[in-house]
Every structure is written in C-alpha cells, then in structure tokens.
Design a protein around this motif. Sequence first.
Motif, PDB file in Angstrom:
ATOM      1  N   ILE A 103       0.861  -1.179   0.000  1.00 19.03           N
ATOM      2  CA  ILE A 103       0.000   0.000   0.000  1.00 19.03           C
ATOM      3  C   ILE A 103       0.897   1.228   0.000  1.00 19.03           C
ATOM      4  O   ILE A 103       1.667   1.450   0.941  1.00 19.03           O
ATOM      5  N   ASP A 104       0.832   2.015  -1.065  1.00 21.51           N
ATOM      6  CA  ASP A 104       1.650   3.217  -1.163  1.00 21.51           C
ATOM      7  C   ASP A 104       1.114   4.312  -0.251  1.00 21.51           C
ATOM      8  O   ASP A 104      -0.073   4.631  -0.294  1.00 21.51           O
ATOM      9  N   ILE A 105       1.982   4.880   0.563  1.00 22.94           N
ATOM     10  CA  ILE A 105       1.641   6.076   1.331  1.00 22.94           C
ATOM     11  C   ILE A 105       1.792   7.237   0.360  1.00 22.94           C
ATOM     12  O   ILE A 105       2.902   7.516  -0.112  1.00 22.94           O
ATOM     13  N   ILE A 106       0.665   7.884   0.029  1.00 25.74           N
ATOM     14  CA  ILE A 106       0.708   8.934  -0.985  1.00 25.74           C
ATOM     15  C   ILE A 106       1.100  10.286  -0.409  1.00 25.74           C
ATOM     16  O   ILE A 106       1.531  11.158  -1.145  1.00 25.74           O
ATOM     17  N   SER A 107       0.984  10.427   0.906  1.00 22.04           N
ATOM     18  CA  SER A 107       1.390  11.672   1.552  1.00 22.04           C
ATOM     19  C   SER A 107       1.521  11.435   3.042  1.00 22.04           C
ATOM     20  O   SER A 107       0.832  10.583   3.608  1.00 22.04           O
ATOM     21  N   GLU A 108       2.419  12.185   3.655  1.00 22.69           N
ATOM     22  CA  GLU A 108       2.554  12.190   5.112  1.00 22.69           C
ATOM     23  C   GLU A 108       2.631  13.641   5.549  1.00 22.69           C
ATOM     24  O   GLU A 108       3.381  14.419   4.967  1.00 22.69           O
ATOM     25  N   VAL A 109       1.829  13.985   6.542  1.00 20.91           N
ATOM     26  CA  VAL A 109       1.760  15.366   7.008  1.00 20.91           C
ATOM     27  C   VAL A 109       2.052  15.406   8.501  1.00 20.91           C
ATOM     28  O   VAL A 109       1.484  14.628   9.270  1.00 20.91           O
ATOM     29  N   THR A 110       2.925  16.325   8.901  1.00 16.32           N
ATOM     30  CA  THR A 110       3.114  16.657  10.309  1.00 16.32           C
ATOM     31  C   THR A 110       2.383  17.972  10.527  1.00 16.32           C
ATOM     32  O   THR A 110       2.701  18.985   9.901  1.00 16.32           O
ATOM     33  N   TRP A 111       1.376  17.940  11.376  1.00 16.89           N
ATOM     34  CA  TRP A 111       0.497  19.087  11.578  1.00 16.89           C
ATOM     35  C   TRP A 111       1.122  20.115  12.512  1.00 16.89           C
ATOM     36  O   TRP A 111       1.971  19.763  13.333  1.00 16.89           O
ATOM     37  N   PRO A 112       0.715  21.388  12.410  1.00 19.46           N
ATOM     38  CA  PRO A 112       1.267  22.436  13.283  1.00 19.46           C
ATOM     39  C   PRO A 112       1.173  22.086  14.773  1.00 19.46           C
ATOM     40  O   PRO A 112       2.072  22.437  15.541  1.00 19.46           O
ATOM     41  N   ALA A 113       0.133  21.379  15.166  1.00 22.72           N
ATOM     42  CA  ALA A 113      -0.018  20.998  16.575  1.00 22.72           C
ATOM     43  C   ALA A 113       0.920  19.865  16.965  1.00 22.72           C
ATOM     44  O   ALA A 113       1.087  19.580  18.143  1.00 22.72           O
ATOM     45  N   GLY A 114       1.519  19.168  15.963  1.00 21.15           N
ATOM     46  CA  GLY A 114       2.481  18.108  16.258  1.00 21.15           C
ATOM     47  C   GLY A 114       2.053  16.716  15.861  1.00 21.15           C
ATOM     48  O   GLY A 114       2.854  15.783  15.908  1.00 21.15           O
ATOM     49  N   GLY A 115       0.794  16.510  15.494  1.00 15.24           N
ATOM     50  CA  GLY A 115       0.321  15.187  15.097  1.00 15.24           C
ATOM     51  C   GLY A 115       0.800  14.808  13.705  1.00 15.24           C
ATOM     52  O   GLY A 115       1.339  15.627  12.961  1.00 15.24           O
ATOM     53  N   ASN A 121      -4.585   5.175  -0.454  1.00 16.91           N
ATOM     54  CA  ASN A 121      -5.836   4.933  -1.172  1.00 16.91           C
ATOM     55  C   ASN A 121      -6.355   3.522  -0.937  1.00 16.91           C
ATOM     56  O   ASN A 121      -5.577   2.584  -0.769  1.00 16.91           O
ATOM     57  N   ASP A 122      -7.694   3.397  -0.971  1.00 21.66           N
ATOM     58  CA  ASP A 122      -8.298   2.070  -1.028  1.00 21.66           C
ATOM     59  C   ASP A 122      -8.327   1.640  -2.503  1.00 21.66           C
ATOM     60  O   ASP A 122      -7.903   2.404  -3.377  1.00 21.66           O
ATOM     61  N   PRO A 123      -8.798   0.425  -2.820  1.00 23.81           N
ATOM     62  CA  PRO A 123      -8.783  -0.024  -4.216  1.00 23.81           C
ATOM     63  C   PRO A 123      -9.589   0.850  -5.179  1.00 23.81           C
ATOM     64  O   PRO A 123      -9.322   0.835  -6.383  1.00 23.81           O
ATOM     65  N   ASP A 124     -10.564   1.618  -4.680  1.00 26.98           N
ATOM     66  CA  ASP A 124     -11.358   2.492  -5.539  1.00 26.98           C
ATOM     67  C   ASP A 124     -10.794   3.908  -5.631  1.00 26.98           C
ATOM     68  O   ASP A 124     -11.392   4.764  -6.270  1.00 26.98           O
ATOM     69  N   GLY A 125      -9.690   4.182  -4.976  1.00 26.48           N
ATOM     70  CA  GLY A 125      -9.086   5.497  -5.030  1.00 26.48           C
ATOM     71  C   GLY A 125      -9.560   6.452  -3.957  1.00 26.48           C
ATOM     72  O   GLY A 125      -9.170   7.625  -3.955  1.00 26.48           O
ATOM     73  N   ASN A 126     -10.406   5.983  -3.035  1.00 28.95           N
ATOM     74  CA  ASN A 126     -10.798   6.833  -1.919  1.00 28.95           C
ATOM     75  C   ASN A 126      -9.566   7.119  -1.066  1.00 28.95           C
ATOM     76  O   ASN A 126      -8.690   6.267  -0.909  1.00 28.95           O
ATOM     77  N   VAL A 127      -9.487   8.323  -0.525  1.00 32.00           N
ATOM     78  CA  VAL A 127      -8.324   8.753   0.252  1.00 32.00           C
ATOM     79  C   VAL A 127      -8.583   8.461   1.726  1.00 32.00           C
ATOM     80  O   VAL A 127      -9.480   9.038   2.341  1.00 32.00           O
ATOM     81  N   LEU A 128      -7.777   7.552   2.278  1.00 33.72           N
ATOM     82  CA  LEU A 128      -7.869   7.199   3.686  1.00 33.72           C
ATOM     83  C   LEU A 128      -6.718   7.840   4.438  1.00 33.72           C
ATOM     84  O   LEU A 128      -5.654   8.083   3.869  1.00 33.72           O
ATOM     85  N   GLU A 129      -6.950   8.092   5.711  1.00 33.41           N
ATOM     86  CA  GLU A 129      -5.947   8.742   6.546  1.00 33.41           C
ATOM     87  C   GLU A 129      -5.868   8.003   7.868  1.00 33.41           C
ATOM     88  O   GLU A 129      -6.883   7.620   8.444  1.00 33.41           O
ATOM     89  N   LEU A 130      -4.649   7.798   8.337  1.00 33.76           N
ATOM     90  CA  LEU A 130      -4.400   7.341   9.700  1.00 33.76           C
ATOM     91  C   LEU A 130      -3.831   8.550  10.418  1.00 33.76           C
ATOM     92  O   LEU A 130      -2.773   9.067  10.030  1.00 33.76           O
ATOM     93  N   ALA A 131      -4.525   9.035  11.438  1.00 32.69           N
ATOM     94  CA  ALA A 131      -4.162  10.298  12.084  1.00 32.69           C
ATOM     95  C   ALA A 131      -3.838  10.090  13.550  1.00 32.69           C
ATOM     96  O   ALA A 131      -4.607   9.457  14.279  1.00 32.69           O
ATOM     97  N   ALA A 132      -2.687  10.628  13.958  1.00 31.27           N
ATOM     98  CA  ALA A 132      -2.259  10.586  15.350  1.00 31.27           C
ATOM     99  C   ALA A 132      -2.270  12.000  15.920  1.00 31.27           C
ATOM    100  O   ALA A 132      -1.816  12.937  15.268  1.00 31.27           O
ATOM    101  N   ALA A 133      -2.770  12.136  17.123  1.00 24.07           N
ATOM    102  CA  ALA A 133      -2.857  13.428  17.807  1.00 24.07           C
ATOM    103  C   ALA A 133      -1.467  13.942  18.155  1.00 24.07           C
ATOM    104  O   ALA A 133      -0.518  13.165  18.218  1.00 24.07           O
ATOM    105  N   PRO A 134      -1.371  15.256  18.388  1.00 29.62           N
ATOM    106  CA  PRO A 134      -2.436  16.251  18.339  1.00 29.62           C
ATOM    107  C   PRO A 134      -2.656  16.759  16.915  1.00 29.62           C
ATOM    108  O   PRO A 134      -1.711  16.937  16.159  1.00 29.62           O
ATOM    109  N   LEU A 135      -3.933  16.971  16.593  1.00 27.41           N
ATOM    110  CA  LEU A 135      -4.281  17.422  15.260  1.00 27.41           C
ATOM    111  C   LEU A 135      -5.295  18.552  15.348  1.00 27.41           C
ATOM    112  O   LEU A 135      -4.975  19.695  15.103  1.00 27.41           O
ATOM    113  N   TRP A 136      -6.525  18.218  15.707  1.00 28.56           N
ATOM    114  CA  TRP A 136      -7.580  19.220  15.894  1.00 28.56           C
ATOM    115  C   TRP A 136      -7.641  19.640  17.350  1.00 28.56           C
ATOM    116  O   TRP A 136      -7.192  18.891  18.223  1.00 28.56           O
ATOM    117  N   PRO A 137      -8.229  20.786  17.650  1.00 26.82           N
ATOM    118  CA  PRO A 137      -8.366  21.171  19.058  1.00 26.82           C
ATOM    119  C   PRO A 137      -9.116  20.132  19.901  1.00 26.82           C
ATOM    120  O   PRO A 137      -8.914  20.048  21.096  1.00 26.82           O
TER     121      PRO A 137
END
Length: 141
Positions: A103-115, A121-137
């Motif tokens: 499974i290709d990781i198409i992007s990795e983001v380090t958020w301003p809060a530190g998460g 992608n799933d087989p249909d091209g939907n964009v899935l995300e695995l997110a670790a805190a902190p991200l949103w308030p």
Amino acid sequence: MHAPQIDGILETAVYVDDMEAAHGFYSGVLGLERMVAGERLYAYDAGPAQTLLVFHRGHTGEDVETEGGTVPGHDTTGHSHFAFRISGEQVQPWRDYLTENGIDIISEVTWPAGGTSLYFNDPDGNVLELAAAPLWPNFLS
C-alpha cells in the motif's frame, strides 16, 4: 435555544465500485471485522460505537423500505476521504505495515499541533488517513 448534544459520529460512509476488492482491503489489509454483508452495503466495526459503511456505488440512490421505515437514497461520485484515529506510537508500525502490504503512502503530514497523518488509497481510489494526535483542538491525545 441551543441544539441538543451530539455524542459523536456513529457511521462514516465510503462508496466503491468493487465490493469484493473493498472487502479484501478493509477486512484483509486493515483488519476491520465485517458485521453486515449485503448486496448494496458492507458494515465494518471501526472502533467502539463506530461503523464504517461501504456502499456499492450506483446501487444506493433509491429509497429502501424497511419494516421500521424508509431509508432515504444516497450516493456520491468521485473519491471520498475519511480518517482513522491511531496513537502516536502506532505511526511507524502502520508505515511499515502498509509498505509490507504493497500500500503506497501517498502523503505524510506533520500538523502544526504536532500530530502526524499518513494518507493512502483504497482499491477504488478513496483517500484514507491514519491520524495521530495532536491534530484538531478536540483531538489532542
């Protein structure tokens, strides 16, 4: 008057063209347990009181009559997006696991809060995300 309290999101939906490929991915790769298997929908246990609905694209636009009432039709086109919550300690194991499973990781983001978020992608091209805190308030740990 204020709106009554919402206790969280119970269901998240994604629409796919190939239900069996989706099942192979969501169950076989991501390890989600399928709770319901029907012609137009699969439902997966995505965590405590959380359900991922995988709908067969183009087969859900009409209302569905049930003994309990009418379920309104719905559908979508194009690629959708949703995120799974993971702990910070699981970011590297998920990186490794996705890579090991082709499974290709198409992007990795380090958020301003530190998460950190891993996007793929799933087989249909939907964009899935695995997110670790902190991200949103409201997602700090």
